[in-house]
Structure formats: C-alpha cells, structure tokens
Write an enzyme that holds these catalytic residues in place. Sequence first.
Site, short mmCIF file in Angstrom:
data_model
loop_
_atom_site.label_atom_id
_atom_site.label_comp_id
_atom_site.label_asym_id
_atom_site.label_seq_id
_atom_site.Cartn_x
_atom_site.Cartn_y
_atom_site.Cartn_z
CE LYS A 258 -4.10 0.15 0.25
NZ LYS A 258 -4.97 0.61 1.07
CD GLU B 244 -7.09 8.70 2.64
OE1 GLU B 244 -7.73 7.82 2.08
OE2 GLU B 244 -6.15 8.46 3.41
#
Length: 460
Positions: free
Chosen positions: A282, A289
């Site tokens: 990832k 965000e």
Amino acid sequence: MKLWGGRFEEGPSEVFERFSGSLHFDGRLADVDIRGSQAFARALERVGILTAEECAQIVAAFDALREQAAQPEFLGGATDEDVHTLIIRKLSETAGPVSEKIHTGRSRNEQVSLDVRLWLRERIDAAAGLLHDLLGSLLALARRYPTAVIPGYTHLRRAQAVLWPHYLLAYFEMFARDAERLAEARRRVNVMPLGSGALAGSGFPFDRDAIARDLGFAEVTRNSLDVSADRDFVLDFLHAANTIALHLSRLAEDWILYSSEEFGWMELGDGVTSGSSLMPQKKNPDSLELIRGKSGRIMACYQSLLITMKGLPLTYNRDMQEDKEPLFDAVDQVAGCLEMARAVVDSVVLRPENPRAAAEESWVIATDLAEALARAGTPFHQAHKLAGRLVLESVRAGKKPADWNAESLAAFDVRFTPAIARLLDPAEGMKTREIRGGTGPAAVAAALDEAGRRLAVLRA
Ligand code: ARG
C-alpha cells in the site's frame, strides 16, 4: 490577582474558576496583549493619567515581559482568569505600584477585541503567504505538463477533453478568490476598537486615531456598543478560511481519485504518502485525506461561532469567550492544510499517457463533432442527434473514436467531412475552444501567463 472583587464578600468557587478560566487557550494572545497595553500606556500619557516617566517605566517593563512571554514556560502554572489578567499581574510584579493605573478607562471587552484583531491580522498575513506559495506551486505543476490532455468530468463521467494546465488553472482561480477574501477579511479586522470602554465609550478623552496609528490600524471603530458586541470580523476570516478549506478538500478529493490505481494519472511523492501496517504494497494518500478531513473541522469552527453569537443580547456576554478556540483551531488547521497541500502539489508526477488514453478511449469528442457539424450548417439539434447515433453505434460495436477514420465516418453520414474527422483526436477538438476562459491551447497559454502576472501582483 483579580481585576474585580470589591463588591464580593466571597471569592469565586474552585469549580467556577476552573470552568470559566480562559488562560489555557487565550494565553497565546500574550504578545499582542502586551503590545496593545504599551500603546494604551502611551494613550494614558497623552491624556495626563500617566507621567512621561511612568509611561516609560511601564513600556520598559512590558518590553521585558514580551521577551518572557516568548518562552514556553511563561504560562506555566499560572491560574489567572484570562490573558489580560495575567499580563496585568505580571506587570504589577515587575513594575510595582506604577502599574495600578494601566487599566484606567479601559475594559477587557474592548481589549479582547483589540488583541484578537492584532493577532488575527498577523495570522491572515501568514495564511495569505501560504496561499500565494500554493498558487505558485500550482502554476509550476501546470507548466511542467503544458500539453497534457485529460478528460474533464461532469457527474464523474468523462465529459470533454481539457488541457491539464486548464484544469489546474481552475484551482488557481478558486484560490486566487480566496486570497481576495482573506484581504477583505483583513480590512475588516484592521480597525482599532480602544476608546470604546466596556460598552458606552471611555470616560477619558483618548486620541483614538493616535492609538490606531501607534498600532498600525487603518481606521477606528465607530460605535462603542458595536465593539463590545461584534465578532463579525472573526466570522469574516472564518468564511475565507472555509472557502480555502472547501477548495483544498475538492482538490484533495480529485487527487485521491486521480492517484488511485483505477485512474493512474499521477504519482504522489513518497514523502506525502503512507504505508499500511499490514498490507505491504500500500501507498496511501493520507496527506490528502487529512486535508479533506480537516476541512470539515474548519467548517465546524465557523458554524460554532455563528451559533454562539446568534441569540446574544447586545452587548458583551461571556458566551463570546467561546469565539477563541474555534478561531485558533481554524487558523492552525488552515495553515497546516495549505502547507501540506503545497508539498503534495510539488511532489506530483503526472503520467500523461493515462489521462490521454482515458480521453481517447471514451467519447469526449462527441461534442466537438456535433459543434463542427453545426458550424458547417447542420442545425445543432440534428448535429447532436447525429453525433449521438455515432456514439450509440460505436458503443454497440465496441468501437472507440480511433476505430473510425475519414472514410468510415463519411460512409456513416456524408455530413462528416474529412475536416470533421480530424476531431476524432481529442487534442484537435480543443483547438476549437480558443475562446477566452476556454481550454484552447493558445487561450490556456495566455491564461497561464496572466496567472503568473496576477500572482506577482498578489505577492507584491
Ligand atoms: N476572557 C474574556 C473573553 O475572552 C475577556 C473579556 C471579559 N469580560 C468580561 N466582562 N467578563 O471574552
């Protein structure tokens, strides 16, 4: 030490002191509180309350306090009601009896307005600087990929092709308006309230313009009741902070999508992304965000103060002490988000072949075809229908624009001339949009130049 108490037989309860004290958050106003009080001491001298010598003594003691106030331990252990009380206590401890006159004809109601104005003026300037830096980084990113083509979206469906710099210039416009809003808020903040007293105007004939000049304010407030009751200037800043947050959040949302595997348009720098504690592959856009997340918090600050103010009878009410935490939080979060956003913008590597492929494999050129037909004399409704039929036929047959050519298009309908067939390439269609504000390459190049000049003016 208290700035009141004469009419009380008993002191405040521990629970009330703990509940009502504001020093743990308004302590950050210490420096501006001192600077405001120095100017006020000079005003007291001008009306003959302080002698020149007393004034000089107080101003010097305040200078020493300013140095102390810059140290983190300044507030350590203090239990004063608020920052204004703390500063007066510290003054009395260092300057002695001469400090007894410093609050003559002054109320904390105007003092808190003055302090917040002085503090916010500087924070607005800092935020404007960060905003200008972000504008500069957006322009630099636009110039790194001057010819990149992306699909523009409506309804998150591919709509029409646009140039990558045109897309970034949309955000330039939003943030440039935010810079104007900040400047407008600054104008409202930059007004000097001292001389208003608690609510009725001071009983001493202060030269208010001289105080304003002393502290660099552009003008003085016009009504003493208004001063004690007003927090519009905080709301004005929060509104500007809100539109900054809104625009940052939408940029964040766009780029969370564009940097995903599904879009694959851009790579965010390692320095602004994080990994997963479990999933080794990832690379998450946490910076974006958090910008999106904090924008909600900034918006809540605005709501918070609006709701605090809405039912208050004129003039000051202690409710208004609740203005500071949302203001401070919004100032901190906006600055943090602007700084972070700029670092993300600087880190972006565009993969121009991917948005270009997204534009080519979809039917973003359909509007170009319909408009070209209309320019050649076909009424637009018929042109729209014809282009729509071409799309329908292609969708059924699994064909992209590149699967057509001048011959096959003419066979589909004679109104599709070879000149119109050139518009099967999205980069060609954009050349028909050389209108000011459009995505035509020359229009965008001119807009980029103009944006650079506008930013130079903003920075000046
Ligand atoms: N700490 C107070 C505030 O932030 C200062 C003003 C106090 N005035 C008063 N009348 N109690 O609003």
